[in-house]
Scaffold this motif. Structure first.
Motif, PDB file in Angstrom:
ATOM      1  N   SER A  23     -11.273   3.192   3.009  1.00 61.87           N
ATOM      2  CA  SER A  23      -9.892   4.012   2.208  1.00 61.87           C
ATOM      3  C   SER A  23     -10.030   3.604   0.839  1.00 61.87           C
ATOM      4  O   SER A  23     -10.277   2.530   0.276  1.00 61.87           O
ATOM      5  CB  SER A  23      -8.609   3.718   2.912  1.00 61.87           C
ATOM      6  N   LEU A  38      -2.465   0.558  -4.804  1.00 61.33           N
ATOM      7  CA  LEU A  38      -1.517  -0.615  -4.512  1.00 61.33           C
ATOM      8  C   LEU A  38      -0.323  -0.700  -5.480  1.00 61.33           C
ATOM      9  O   LEU A  38      -0.336  -0.046  -6.569  1.00 61.33           O
ATOM     10  CB  LEU A  38      -2.493  -2.049  -4.576  1.00 61.33           C
ATOM     11  N   THR A  67       2.991  -0.867   4.737  1.00 65.01           N
ATOM     12  CA  THR A  67       2.008  -1.933   4.892  1.00 65.01           C
ATOM     13  C   THR A  67       1.608  -2.302   3.679  1.00 65.01           C
ATOM     14  O   THR A  67       1.961  -1.832   2.673  1.00 65.01           O
ATOM     15  CB  THR A  67       0.535  -1.189   5.607  1.00 65.01           C
ATOM     16  N   ARG A  71     -10.600  -9.914   2.447  1.00 67.50           N
ATOM     17  CA  ARG A  71      -9.606  -8.801   2.016  1.00 67.50           C
ATOM     18  C   ARG A  71      -9.045  -8.110   3.356  1.00 67.50           C
ATOM     19  O   ARG A  71      -9.892  -7.600   4.018  1.00 67.50           O
ATOM     20  CB  ARG A  71     -10.159  -7.556   1.236  1.00 67.50           C
ATOM     21  N   GLY A 108      -4.113   1.176   4.675  1.00 66.56           N
ATOM     22  CA  GLY A 108      -5.394   1.262   4.400  1.00 66.56           C
ATOM     23  C   GLY A 108      -5.837   1.149   5.655  1.00 66.56           C
ATOM     24  O   GLY A 108      -5.610   0.791   6.496  1.00 66.56           O
ATOM     25  N   ASP A 113      -7.468   2.876  -1.801  1.00 69.39           N
ATOM     26  CA  ASP A 113      -5.999   2.456  -1.820  1.00 69.39           C
ATOM     27  C   ASP A 113      -5.165   2.445  -2.914  1.00 69.39           C
ATOM     28  O   ASP A 113      -5.979   2.021  -4.271  1.00 69.39           O
ATOM     29  CB  ASP A 113      -5.906   1.177  -0.914  1.00 69.39           C
ATOM     30  N   GLN A 173      -1.449  -4.975   1.541  1.00 68.82           N
ATOM     31  CA  GLN A 173      -3.083  -5.377   1.380  1.00 68.82           C
ATOM     32  C   GLN A 173      -3.055  -6.888   0.914  1.00 68.82           C
ATOM     33  O   GLN A 173      -2.323  -7.378   0.114  1.00 68.82           O
ATOM     34  CB  GLN A 173      -3.887  -4.320   0.511  1.00 68.82           C
ATOM     35  N   LYS A 184      -6.727  -4.931   4.906  1.00 64.75           N
ATOM     36  CA  LYS A 184      -5.910  -3.812   4.686  1.00 64.75           C
ATOM     37  C   LYS A 184      -5.078  -3.650   6.155  1.00 64.75           C
ATOM     38  O   LYS A 184      -5.199  -4.068   6.906  1.00 64.75           O
ATOM     39  CB  LYS A 184      -6.873  -2.752   4.625  1.00 64.75           C
ATOM     40  N   GLU A 221       0.838  -1.329   0.063  1.00 65.76           N
ATOM     41  CA  GLU A 221       0.016  -0.097   0.141  1.00 65.76           C
ATOM     42  C   GLU A 221       0.835   1.274  -0.076  1.00 65.76           C
ATOM     43  O   GLU A 221       1.922   1.325   0.690  1.00 65.76           O
ATOM     44  CB  GLU A 221      -0.835  -0.015   1.157  1.00 65.76           C
TER      45      GLU A 221
END
Length: 342
Positions: free
Chosen positions: A19, A23, A129, A144, A15, A21, A131, A146, A11
């Motif tokens: 949000s 990626l 970070t 999913r 996220g 995002d 995802q 985040k 990310e």
């Protein structure tokens, strides 16, 4: 056999629930041994309310603090992806037949050198970070997740089973999604994982005892935070914690040695290097995939000799920490076929 999979992307910013995002193009499907996440629900318990009954009251979902884990073997592309997830972006240089690796061997065209030098990134208040998609395909369930940040990464090299990576982390949000129709594309089966036979300690304390094993952990202090007014039961911030990113490890010795005991007693600092060399070549080059962990000031910080007994051989359990005594505490160098982790 299971068709389960895990997909990870970086990310640009952590996220959170709601949000939008951005990626990374770089995507990884770890050849996972095991992976999982937990919502870690915190329920509002109302049993302290007098309601004219002796029965338990229904609980209410009040907040969630997601966490996640991953266990996999150490593969050349995967370990670089996870090191970026933990330490921030590396300094990447394309091989040209001139640049060299830590052993002073030239790196050919088609190979790439990635270097992470302490103190690590990224800059700013937040860690790098990711995802993730957790695909329980055979059960028809997908999640999913985040704001996935790595809290610790441990490298172990058992006698059998290949070099292992054990990752623990926290996240900001998790939701069940419909089938994303992903086609898992793990690292090529032709590329071998790193093995115990490829692990050496080219540099260590002079006159050290015979090494029995070697493991190392990178610990990263992170803090998911529920800020007031976020209108979410999940954390909306993933921030760096108050602690530092620290490299520690264990190096048990098969036999006692005076040098090790004195270094433990005196907290003696010494240069130390661990090297994992892969059996697979990078493309058509003669260069092999490799990872170096170079510590400028390695110190034994805990340990003890084995108990006295009627045994021919008594060893020692020793724990170390990479520290800065005027130079970067630790430098990780990875040579693989990945041009960029962006």
């Amino acid at each position: 056999m299971s068709n389960a999979y895990m997909q990870l992307k970086f990310e640009s910013t952590p996220g959170f629930e709601g949000s939008t995002d951005t990626l990374s193009t770089k995507t990884i499907f770890p050849p996972l041994i095991g992976a999982g996440f937990s919502l870690n629900p915190q329920h509002l318990d109302r049993d302290d309310e007098a309601r004219g009954t002796d029965d338990a009251s229904a609980v209410v979902s009040e907040m969630f603090d997601p966490s996640w884990t991953l266990e996999t073997r150490m593969y050349p592309d995967l370990v670089g992806f996870l090191l970026k997830g933990l330490l921030g972006a590396p300094v990447t240089t394309a091989g040209d037949g001139i640049i060299t690796d830590p052993d002073a061997a030239t790196i050919p065209v088609g190979a790439y050198r990635h270097v992470w030098t302490a103190p690590f990134g990224p800059a700013g208040p937040s860690p790098q970070t990711m995802q993730g998609v957790f695909g329980y395909k055979d059960q028809g369930v997908w999640w999913r997740v985040k704001g996935m940040a790595i809290e610790s990464l441990e490298i172990t090299t058992p006698t059998q089973g290949g070099t292992r990576l054990q990752i623990n982390g926290q996240a900001t949000f998790a939701q069940r999604i419909s089938d994303p129709s992903l086609v898992p594309a793990p690292e090529s089966i032709a590329t071998r994982p790193f093995l115990r036979s490829g692990l050496t300690l080219p540099t260590w304390l002079s006159n050290t005892g015979v090494t029995e094993d070697y493991s190392t952990t990178i610990s990263n202090s992170i803090e998911p935070y529920h800020s007031l007014g976020s209108a979410s039961k999940y954390p909306d911030l993933m921030e760096k914690g108050e602690g530092l990113i620290v490299c520690t490890g264990s190096v048990p010795k098969r036999r006692l040695a005076v040098a090790d005991m004195d270094a433990l007693r005196d907290a003696t600092g010494f240069a130390a290097t661990a090297k994992w060399l892969n059996e697979s070549s990078i493309g058509v080059t003669a260069s092999k995939y490799a990872l170096w962990q170079a510590m400028s000031n390695c110190q034994y910080v805990d340990g003890n000799p084995g108990d006295l007994s009627n045994a021919r051989r008594i060893g020692a359990d020793l724990s170390f920490k990479a520290t800065n005594a005027g130079a970067a505490s630790v430098v990780y160098t990875l040579v693989n076929a990945t041009s960029a982790y962006s």
